[in-house]
Scaffold this active site. Structure first.
Site, PDB file in Angstrom:
ATOM      1  N   PRO A   1       5.047  76.694  39.432  1.00 32.17           N
ATOM      2  CG  PRO A   1       4.943  76.830  37.105  1.00 32.17           C
ATOM      3  CD  PRO A   1       5.081  75.848  38.233  1.00 32.17           C
ATOM      4  CB  CYS A   2       3.643  81.003  42.612  1.00 30.93           C
ATOM      5  SG  CYS A   2       4.556  82.409  41.924  1.00 30.93           S
TER       6      CYS A   2
END
Length: 418
Positions: free
Chosen positions: A116-117
């Protein structure tokens, strides 16, 4: 046949590009329940397609049978590839166990995926500044390393946001440089060549301005391979949004219309997105209040003149937020004569940033239109709600770009090492 493990899978945008005869997907690891259901449905689709019987899939997407009924006749070896667990210290051994139970798992050729960014994105880091010291998402890449160490793959593809280029660790040093060092030295039996580049997916047939950081690694024991130089040979011009949408039906805010229009699809859509044997699905649009629709009409009209409307510039009677001097670009229309701006997970919360370019329709884009911008084929079905579908689409790697990644690996890395 090259065996692949897919980490932080989401709905499977990156996975989709590796669904070809030369690759065998051993497992997808995904913590979100709805995205995991999407992956199972997609695995089932390919199983049924391979066996020449899409009638059951057709019945499911037309809501003639339930999710559980649909999967009843799908072998466990197919849907069991989806591991619905968070990648964490507590779950790691169980994930390894489930992967190792898959046929042919003794040799893993590639690992793909990106954590997840939100922690790395420029917007996310501003919002999460206060919790940076305890934000475990920053170091999820270290779990990626654990998979490299255990499975010793020939190559890996790590995808993330542009913000990682400038992200500083707690000590003030570049986190990307630490990641590069760790990836280079990931396997005790050897090292990896690491190549890093910021890619705009528009250059590779995706009708969207979407910049993503790609980290590609391959074993130093393999012959030299310039991943990005070879990638350039696959560049192509995407369709403009007007062409991308031309065969989709006209509808208003709050409507659902799962029938193609009488306008024939563009060549790009015919080749890459549309499936003749299956109906249109999930062409569902959010309802809007009258105030928002008045704003949409103004914003879409101005976009045709290549102008974006600031919130503070709207007629005073339409401004309902007290802080009208912040988030000035809260309403934005897609450019029908060009490419879309980046589709992100926020589209799950509202459609204000993704107003349809056709003023007469006066609405935000549908789930299916968002999926097309991300180059998901029309036969791709997202679980389990409209909101969840938008979130999965916004978080995904465009499948069209993923296909190019896999083709580059297949044609160049393995060709030159034979």
């Amino acid at each position: 046949m090259l065996n692949i493990i897919d980490l932080f899978s989401g709905a499977g945008g990156l996975t989709e590009g590796f669904r070809k005869d030369d690759f065998n997907l051993l497992a997808h690891v995904e913590m979100d329940e709805a995205a995991s259901k999407t992956l199972k449905v997609r695995d089932a689709y390919y199983y049924l397609k391979e066996n020449g019987d899409l009638n059951r899939y057709n019945d499911y997407i037309n809501k003639k049978i339930s999710y559980d009924e649909f999967l009843t006749e799908i072998p466990e070896k197919i849907i069991g590839k989806v591991i619905n667990l968070a990648i964490s210290e507590g779950n790691l051994q169980e994930i390894f166990k489930q992967i190792d139970s898959q046929p042919n798992s003794n040799k893993v050729h590639g690992i793909i995926g990106g954590p997840p960014c939100q922690a790395y994105s420029t917007i996310g880091r501003a919002r999460n500044k206060k919790i940076k010291e305890s934000d475990e998402r920053i170091y999820l890449y270290k779990y990626y390393l654990r998979f490299l160490e255990k499975y010793n793959p020939d190559f890996f593809v790590f995808e993330n946001v542009k913000g990682l280029l400038s992200f500083k660790d707690l000590d003030g040093n570049s986190l990307l440089e630490k990641i590069k060092f760790d990836f280079t030295n990931a396997v005790s039996t050897g090292h990896y060549h690491i190549q890093i580049k910021l890619i705009n997916c528009t250059d590779f047939g995706v009708p969207q301005v979407r910049e993503r950081l790609i980290i590609f690694g391959y074993k130093t024991s393999m012959r030299d391979f310039d991943f990005f130089r070879n990638l350039d040979q696959f560049q192509e011009k995407p369709p403009i949004i007007k062409e991308l949408f031309q065969d989709l039906p006209i509808l208003k805010s709050g409507e659902i219309k799962n029938e193609y229009s009488k306008v024939p699809p563009s060549e790009y859509v015919s080749i890459n997105l549309r499936t003749s044997k299956l109906p249109l699905t999930q062409n569902i649009c959010r309802p809007n209040n009258e105030n928002d629709l008045k704003i949409y009409r103004i914003v879409a009209k101005e976009k045709k003149k290549n102008r974006n409307v600031k919130y503070s510039d709207l007629p005073i009677e339409l401004i309902t937020h007290k802080k009208s001097n912040i988030f000035l670009d809260r309403f934005k229309a897609i450019n029908g004569n060009g490419y879309s701006h980046t589709v992100v997970a926020h589209i799950a919360k509202d459609g204000h940033y993704y107003i349809h370019p056709d003023v007469s329709q006066n609405r935000s884009i549908t789930v299916r239109e968002a999926a097309r911008i991300q180059t998901f084929p029309d036969d791709f079905y997202f679980e389990s709600s409209r909101t969840s579908a938008f979130k999965q689409i916004g978080n995904a790697v465009p499948p069209h770009f993923s296909k190019i990644i896999s083709q580059n690996i297949l044609e160049n890395l393995y060709t030159i090492t034979e």
